[in-house]
Scaffold this motif. Structure first.
Motif, PDB file in Angstrom:
ATOM      1  N   ILE A 118     -59.691 -28.096  34.602  1.00 16.26           N
ATOM      2  CA  ILE A 118     -58.354 -27.890  35.151  1.00 16.26           C
ATOM      3  C   ILE A 118     -57.714 -26.724  34.416  1.00 16.26           C
ATOM      4  O   ILE A 118     -57.815 -26.615  33.194  1.00 16.26           O
ATOM      5  N   ILE A 119     -57.056 -25.846  35.173  1.00 15.12           N
ATOM      6  CA  ILE A 119     -56.343 -24.717  34.586  1.00 15.12           C
ATOM      7  C   ILE A 119     -54.862 -24.856  34.895  1.00 15.12           C
ATOM      8  O   ILE A 119     -54.482 -25.042  36.053  1.00 15.12           O
ATOM      9  N   VAL A 120     -54.041 -24.783  33.860  1.00 15.99           N
ATOM     10  CA  VAL A 120     -52.587 -24.864  34.002  1.00 15.99           C
ATOM     11  C   VAL A 120     -51.993 -23.531  33.574  1.00 15.99           C
ATOM     12  O   VAL A 120     -52.392 -22.966  32.553  1.00 15.99           O
ATOM     13  N   MET A 121     -51.042 -23.011  34.338  1.00 15.52           N
ATOM     14  CA  MET A 121     -50.381 -21.761  33.997  1.00 15.52           C
ATOM     15  C   MET A 121     -48.918 -22.027  33.655  1.00 15.52           C
ATOM     16  O   MET A 121     -48.203 -22.663  34.410  1.00 15.52           O
ATOM     17  N   ILE A 122     -48.499 -21.577  32.455  1.00 20.88           N
ATOM     18  CA  ILE A 122     -47.116 -21.728  32.029  1.00 20.88           C
ATOM     19  C   ILE A 122     -46.614 -20.393  31.500  1.00 20.88           C
ATOM     20  O   ILE A 122     -47.402 -19.475  31.262  1.00 20.88           O
ATOM     21  N   ASP A 123     -45.296 -20.287  31.306  1.00 24.81           N
ATOM     22  CA  ASP A 123     -44.708 -19.061  30.780  1.00 24.81           C
ATOM     23  C   ASP A 123     -44.480 -19.182  29.281  1.00 24.81           C
ATOM     24  O   ASP A 123     -44.317 -20.276  28.740  1.00 24.81           O
ATOM     25  N   ALA A 124     -44.424 -18.027  28.621  1.00 24.61           N
ATOM     26  CA  ALA A 124     -44.267 -18.003  27.173  1.00 24.61           C
ATOM     27  C   ALA A 124     -42.814 -17.885  26.734  1.00 24.61           C
ATOM     28  O   ALA A 124     -42.537 -17.855  25.535  1.00 24.61           O
ATOM     29  N   ASP A 125     -41.885 -17.817  27.688  1.00 26.59           N
ATOM     30  CA  ASP A 125     -40.484 -17.587  27.323  1.00 26.59           C
ATOM     31  C   ASP A 125     -39.672 -18.862  27.179  1.00 26.59           C
ATOM     32  O   ASP A 125     -38.468 -18.812  26.909  1.00 26.59           O
ATOM     33  N   GLY A 126     -40.306 -20.018  27.370  1.00 26.10           N
ATOM     34  CA  GLY A 126     -39.608 -21.287  27.246  1.00 26.10           C
ATOM     35  C   GLY A 126     -39.001 -21.788  28.535  1.00 26.10           C
ATOM     36  O   GLY A 126     -38.387 -22.864  28.558  1.00 26.10           O
ATOM     37  N   SER A 127     -39.169 -21.067  29.635  1.00 23.73           N
ATOM     38  CA  SER A 127     -38.564 -21.488  30.902  1.00 23.73           C
ATOM     39  C   SER A 127     -39.321 -22.640  31.552  1.00 23.73           C
ATOM     40  O   SER A 127     -38.716 -23.478  32.237  1.00 23.73           O
ATOM     41  N   THR A 128     -40.638 -22.695  31.380  1.00 24.31           N
ATOM     42  CA  THR A 128     -41.418 -23.822  31.883  1.00 24.31           C
ATOM     43  C   THR A 128     -41.670 -24.800  30.742  1.00 24.31           C
ATOM     44  O   THR A 128     -41.955 -24.385  29.617  1.00 24.31           O
TER      45      THR A 128
ATOM     46  N   ALA B  18     -50.968 -25.666  38.601  1.00 25.72           N
ATOM     47  CA  ALA B  18     -52.250 -26.073  38.022  1.00 25.72           C
ATOM     48  C   ALA B  18     -53.241 -26.269  39.150  1.00 25.72           C
ATOM     49  O   ALA B  18     -52.853 -26.568  40.290  1.00 25.72           O
ATOM     50  N   PHE B  19     -54.517 -26.124  38.841  1.00 19.08           N
ATOM     51  CA  PHE B  19     -55.533 -26.259  39.881  1.00 19.08           C
ATOM     52  C   PHE B  19     -56.874 -26.572  39.235  1.00 19.08           C
ATOM     53  O   PHE B  19     -57.084 -26.345  38.039  1.00 19.08           O
ATOM     54  N   TRP B  20     -57.783 -27.126  40.063  1.00 16.05           N
ATOM     55  CA  TRP B  20     -59.156 -27.342  39.611  1.00 16.05           C
ATOM     56  C   TRP B  20     -59.835 -25.986  39.470  1.00 16.05           C
ATOM     57  O   TRP B  20     -59.738 -25.134  40.355  1.00 16.05           O
ATOM     58  N   ALA B  21     -60.520 -25.772  38.375  1.00 14.43           N
ATOM     59  CA  ALA B  21     -61.118 -24.473  38.090  1.00 14.43           C
ATOM     60  C   ALA B  21     -62.116 -24.040  39.155  1.00 14.43           C
ATOM     61  O   ALA B  21     -62.282 -22.844  39.401  1.00 14.43           O
ATOM     62  N   HIS B  22     -62.759 -24.995  39.806  1.00 11.21           N
ATOM     63  CA  HIS B  22     -63.746 -24.603  40.814  1.00 11.21           C
ATOM     64  C   HIS B  22     -63.099 -24.067  42.087  1.00 11.21           C
ATOM     65  O   HIS B  22     -63.795 -23.615  42.989  1.00 11.21           O
TER      66      HIS B  22
END
Length: 288
Positions: free
Chosen positions: A97-107, A172-176
């Motif tokens: 699983i791949i999750v994408m978040i922001d580095a600025d503290g907004s997520t 987020a999503f399944w890597a495949h």
């Protein structure tokens, strides 16, 4: 203060399932975020991999990340823009699983288990929404809210979706399922502004549209967007809105990437969605 981390084999099942826990990779694109990383990294739950994608920071972003999260993987993006940073991070990730978040503290990284539960409950793509029930935002302006609503409605009509929040970067999503996005993480930086199409803030819309064209199962996860803690946002409501509009125009007649939904539903060697996982994430979440 640095954190003590267990190895994946020692980690307890943070996500509350009796089945084997899928490996989770968290991708964090960052550019000069040394002051925000202590807040962001301290809130990430136990995961198997954290990837910081550095966009050429001139501050101590990389050093701070390595001090706060021993074992963090640092990837340097090969072009410019958030979209390219995410593409490079996705290509480097090894989790199921791949999750994408922001580095600025907004997520809020504390919401990561909700996204993982949505995927284990049968979704291919867990899409954060500030406008689903229990979601919200302390950051969005009236102009951005109105623009998002207009563009969101256009996409729902053209692509047959039921999205409530088109332009939000917590997903987020399944890597495949990654081949469906058809992202370029290898081409060199072009002349001009150093970006290819999809390398900018339009990446969030691009992912949502390609998910829709591929017919993946989407579950919206209510999410609260916080204000950036330190620094100034690079978002521009007008220019970024126009890039999103151009993305919709480009993607609408675009042929679907040659990756079947069946391939995404059952990846060889992957961790299958849990049959006993919760059917909903929280009030307002929808699966289609």
């Amino acid at each position: 203060m640095s954190r003590a981390h267990k190895t994946p084999g020692e980690a307890e099942n943070t996500f509350g399932s009796r089945r084997p826990r899928p490996k989770v990779s968290v991708v964090v694109p960052a550019l000069n975020e040394e002051k925000n990383l202590p807040h962001v990294l301290s809130r990430i739950p136990q995961v198997d991999e954290v990837i910081l994608v550095d966009g050429g920071s001139v501050d101590d972003t990389v050093q701070v990340a390595r001090r706060l999260w021993p074992g963090i993987r640092v990837v340097t993006q090969n072009r410019k823009g958030k979209g390219n940073a995410l593409a490079c991070g996705f290509a480097a990730a090894v989790g199921d699983i791949i999750v994408m978040i922001d580095a600025d503290g907004s997520t809020d990284p504390g919401e990561i288990p909700l996204f993982v539960d949505a995927l284990r409950g049968g979704a291919d793509f867990a899409k954060g929404s500030r406008f689903a029930s229990a979601g919200g935002s302390a950051d969005i302006t009236r102009m951005r809210r109105a623009g998002n609503k207009m563009l969101n409605g256009m996409v729902n009509v053209l692509f047959g979706t039921r999205y409530s929040d088109l332009c939000y970067g917590y997903n987020a999503f399944w890597a495949h399922c990654l081949p469906i996005f058809d992202l370029d993480s290898t081409s060199p930086r072009p002349a001009g502004d150093g970006r290819l199409w999809g390398d900018g803030f339009e990446i969030e819309t691009l992912l949502n549209l390609r998910v829709a064209r591929a017919g993946l199962k989407v579950r919206e996860v209510p999410s609260f967007e916080h204000r950036r803690i330190h620094g100034t946002s690079n978002l521009n409501a007008v220019t970024d809105g126009l890039r999103v509009l151009r993305t919709i125009a480009r993607e609408w007649p675009r042929r679907q990437p040659q990756v079947s939904v069946a391939r995404c539903a059952a990846a060889p060697g992957g961790v299958a969605p849990s049959e006993d996982a919760p059917d909903t994430v929280s009030s307002g979440a929808g699966l289609w």
